[in-house]
Every structure is written in structure tokens, then in C-alpha cells.
Design a protein around this motif. Structure first.
Motif, PDB file in Angstrom:
ATOM      1  N   ASP A  49      21.860   1.177  -6.711  1.00 36.48           N
ATOM      2  CA  ASP A  49      22.541   2.464  -6.857  1.00 36.48           C
ATOM      3  C   ASP A  49      21.562   3.567  -7.237  1.00 36.48           C
ATOM      4  N   SER A  50      20.526   3.208  -7.968  1.00 36.24           N
ATOM      5  CA  SER A  50      19.579   4.214  -8.449  1.00 36.24           C
ATOM      6  C   SER A  50      18.760   4.849  -7.328  1.00 36.24           C
ATOM      7  N   VAL A  51      18.708   4.200  -6.167  1.00 38.68           N
ATOM      8  CA  VAL A  51      17.899   4.746  -5.066  1.00 38.68           C
ATOM      9  C   VAL A  51      18.715   5.004  -3.804  1.00 38.68           C
ATOM     10  N   LYS A  52      19.968   4.634  -3.816  1.00 39.98           N
ATOM     11  CA  LYS A  52      20.808   4.774  -2.622  1.00 39.98           C
ATOM     12  C   LYS A  52      20.867   6.226  -2.186  1.00 39.98           C
ATOM     13  N   GLY A  53      20.685   6.434  -0.896  1.00 35.58           N
ATOM     14  CA  GLY A  53      20.700   7.786  -0.354  1.00 35.58           C
ATOM     15  C   GLY A  53      19.348   8.473  -0.389  1.00 35.58           C
ATOM     16  N   ARG A  54      18.384   7.864  -1.078  1.00 36.52           N
ATOM     17  CA  ARG A  54      17.051   8.479  -1.180  1.00 36.52           C
ATOM     18  C   ARG A  54      15.962   7.590  -0.569  1.00 36.52           C
ATOM     19  N   PHE A  55      16.132   6.288  -0.634  1.00 40.54           N
ATOM     20  CA  PHE A  55      15.138   5.354  -0.113  1.00 40.54           C
ATOM     21  C   PHE A  55      15.651   4.742   1.184  1.00 40.54           C
ATOM     22  N   THR A  56      14.721   4.433   2.089  1.00 38.79           N
ATOM     23  CA  THR A  56      15.061   3.758   3.345  1.00 38.79           C
ATOM     24  C   THR A  56      14.109   2.592   3.545  1.00 38.79           C
ATOM     25  N   LEU A  60       8.897   0.750   3.065  1.00 33.55           N
ATOM     26  CA  LEU A  60       9.935   1.364   2.234  1.00 33.55           C
ATOM     27  C   LEU A  60       9.589   2.839   2.142  1.00 33.55           C
ATOM     28  N   GLN A  61      10.559   3.677   2.472  1.00 27.98           N
ATOM     29  CA  GLN A  61      10.357   5.118   2.460  1.00 27.98           C
ATOM     30  C   GLN A  61      11.124   5.713   1.295  1.00 27.98           C
ATOM     31  N   PRO A  62      10.445   5.982   0.186  1.00 28.78           N
ATOM     32  CA  PRO A  62      11.103   6.662  -0.921  1.00 28.78           C
ATOM     33  C   PRO A  62      11.049   8.175  -0.702  1.00 28.78           C
ATOM     34  N   ASN A  63      12.202   8.814  -0.759  1.00 28.63           N
ATOM     35  CA  ASN A  63      12.302  10.258  -0.631  1.00 28.63           C
ATOM     36  C   ASN A  63      12.957  10.832  -1.885  1.00 28.63           C
ATOM     37  N   SER A  64      12.883  12.146  -2.018  1.00 27.73           N
ATOM     38  CA  SER A  64      13.510  12.837  -3.156  1.00 27.73           C
ATOM     39  C   SER A  64      13.176  12.121  -4.465  1.00 27.73           C
ATOM     40  N   LEU A  65      11.909  11.878  -4.647  1.00 29.77           N
ATOM     41  CA  LEU A  65      11.477  11.078  -5.787  1.00 29.77           C
ATOM     42  C   LEU A  65      11.708  11.799  -7.109  1.00 29.77           C
ATOM     43  N   LYS A  66      12.002  10.981  -8.103  1.00 31.73           N
ATOM     44  CA  LYS A  66      12.251  11.478  -9.453  1.00 31.73           C
ATOM     45  C   LYS A  66      11.261  10.815 -10.420  1.00 31.73           C
ATOM     46  N   PRO A  67      11.033  11.410 -11.570  1.00 31.65           N
ATOM     47  CA  PRO A  67      10.140  10.751 -12.545  1.00 31.65           C
ATOM     48  C   PRO A  67      10.588   9.329 -12.904  1.00 31.65           C
ATOM     49  N   ASP A  68      11.885   9.067 -12.881  1.00 29.47           N
ATOM     50  CA  ASP A  68      12.385   7.728 -13.175  1.00 29.47           C
ATOM     51  C   ASP A  68      12.002   6.700 -12.116  1.00 29.47           C
ATOM     52  N   PHE A  78       0.851  -1.190   0.000  1.00 24.80           N
ATOM     53  CA  PHE A  78       0.000   0.000   0.000  1.00 24.80           C
ATOM     54  C   PHE A  78       0.883   1.235   0.000  1.00 24.80           C
ATOM     55  N   GLY A  79       0.252   2.371  -0.250  1.00 24.76           N
ATOM     56  CA  GLY A  79       0.927   3.646  -0.034  1.00 24.76           C
ATOM     57  C   GLY A  79       1.407   4.349  -1.279  1.00 24.76           C
ATOM     58  N   GLY A  80       1.231   3.743  -2.421  1.00 30.20           N
ATOM     59  CA  GLY A  80       1.609   4.418  -3.643  1.00 30.20           C
ATOM     60  C   GLY A  80       0.687   5.588  -3.934  1.00 30.20           C
ATOM     61  N   GLY A  81       1.054   6.360  -4.928  1.00 27.43           N
ATOM     62  CA  GLY A  81       0.230   7.495  -5.294  1.00 27.43           C
ATOM     63  C   GLY A  81       0.956   8.393  -6.251  1.00 27.43           C
ATOM     64  N   LEU A  82       0.347   9.548  -6.496  1.00 25.29           N
ATOM     65  CA  LEU A  82       0.924  10.552  -7.375  1.00 25.29           C
ATOM     66  C   LEU A  82       1.635  11.601  -6.522  1.00 25.29           C
ATOM     67  N   VAL A  83       2.888  11.870  -6.850  1.00 25.88           N
ATOM     68  CA  VAL A  83       3.671  12.823  -6.084  1.00 25.88           C
ATOM     69  C   VAL A  83       4.536  13.633  -7.049  1.00 25.88           C
ATOM     70  N   GLN A  84       4.852  14.845  -6.669  1.00 20.21           N
ATOM     71  CA  GLN A  84       5.707  15.688  -7.511  1.00 20.21           C
ATOM     72  C   GLN A  84       7.173  15.326  -7.304  1.00 20.21           C
ATOM     73  N   THR A  85       7.986  15.678  -8.279  1.00 26.87           N
ATOM     74  CA  THR A  85       9.430  15.482  -8.152  1.00 26.87           C
ATOM     75  C   THR A  85       9.929  16.107  -6.860  1.00 26.87           C
ATOM     76  N   GLY A  86      10.738  15.329  -6.147  1.00 25.15           N
ATOM     77  CA  GLY A  86      11.264  15.785  -4.868  1.00 25.15           C
ATOM     78  C   GLY A  86      10.420  15.381  -3.676  1.00 25.15           C
ATOM     79  N   VAL A 126       5.511   9.684 -10.308  1.00 26.74           N
ATOM     80  CA  VAL A 126       6.199  10.922  -9.961  1.00 26.74           C
ATOM     81  C   VAL A 126       6.100  11.870 -11.140  1.00 26.74           C
ATOM     82  N   SER A 127       5.492  13.006 -10.923  1.00 26.82           N
ATOM     83  CA  SER A 127       5.327  13.977 -11.998  1.00 26.82           C
ATOM     84  C   SER A 127       6.494  14.957 -12.012  1.00 26.82           C
TER      85      SER A 127
END
Length: 122
Positions: free
Chosen positions: A61-68, A80-88, A6-14, A120-121
Motif C-alpha cells: 500500500d505504501s508504494v501503490k500507484g507510484r511504483f511499477t 522496478l520503477q519508483p516514481n513520485s519518491l518520498k523521503p520515506d 543497480f540504479g539506486g542513487g540520491l533523488v529529490q522528493t517527487g 530521497v531528500s
């Protein structure tokens, strides 16, 4: 007996989200836990995992430093805590129970959760 994310959704970059993986009829305790993601027409990508004792975490490597990833395997749900999200990072995210004591083949993953969509928009 199932896992469900659960917990997905639409979020802006960052932006940030918090993805939860709920186990019904099974336990996370003493199992490694992995998160994967899939984008249509691309191969599934491993994102992160926590060891069966919760004492080690690993990240692509693509998420290191941004996801926990959460590191207390006794808890339900796992997160899983994704932060500083990017469109990728836009993808369907899955949680997986991992019998890490087995050889590193796909058969070591015994339960796959239904995915949760992160968009991620830009």
C-alpha cells in the motif's frame, strides 16, 4: 550465480529512478520476482512482486500507484520503477527470485540480490 540490483542513487522528493536486477547464471523465466527494502533498525519490507507468468503484479500500500514492476519475466534484467519518491522511500532495495509454487515461507526465496541504495531528500 547471483542477482545484483543497480540504479539506486540520491533523488529529490517527487523524483524517479529505475532499479534494475541483473541475473548471472540463473533465470527469471517462470519464477515470480519480488522487491524488498530495508531501512536500518527496521524490519525488511516487501515492496512489490510479479507472478511467475508475468500476468499479475502486486504492490505494498505504501508504494501503490507510484511504483511499477516489470512484468516480462523472460527478460534480464528485471526492473522496478519508483516514481513520485518520498523521503520515506529511502532504503536499501533488494530483488529476490521467488519460487511461488512453494508454501509462503522464507524458504521460497532462493536468490537475494545485493541491494541498491535509494536516498530521497526532502
Amino acid at each position: 550465480v547471483q542477482l545484483q540490483a543497480f540504479g539506486g542513487g540520491l533523488v529529490q522528493t517527487g523524483g524517479s529512478l529505475r532499479l534494475s536486477c541483473v541475473a548471472s547464471g540463473l533465470t527469471f523465466n517462470n519464477y515470480a520476482i519480488d522487491w524488498f527494502r530495508r531501512v536500518p533498525e527496521k524490519d525488511r519490507e516487501w515492496v512489490s512482486s510479479v507472478s511467475d507468468g508475468g500476468d499479475a503484479t502486486y504492490y505494498a500500500d505504501s508504494v501503490k500507484g507510484r511504483f511499477t514492476i516489470s512484468s516480462d519475466n523472460a527478460k534480464n534484467p528485471q526492473c522496478l520503477q519508483p516514481n513520485s519518491l518520498k523521503p520515506d522511500d529511502t532504503a536499501l532495495y533488494y530483488c529476490v527470485r521467488d519460487r511461488s509454487y512453494l508454501a509462503p515461507t522464507p524458504q521460497k526465496y532462493d536468490y537475494w540480490g545485493q541491494g541498491t541504495l535509494v536516498t530521497v531528500s526532502s
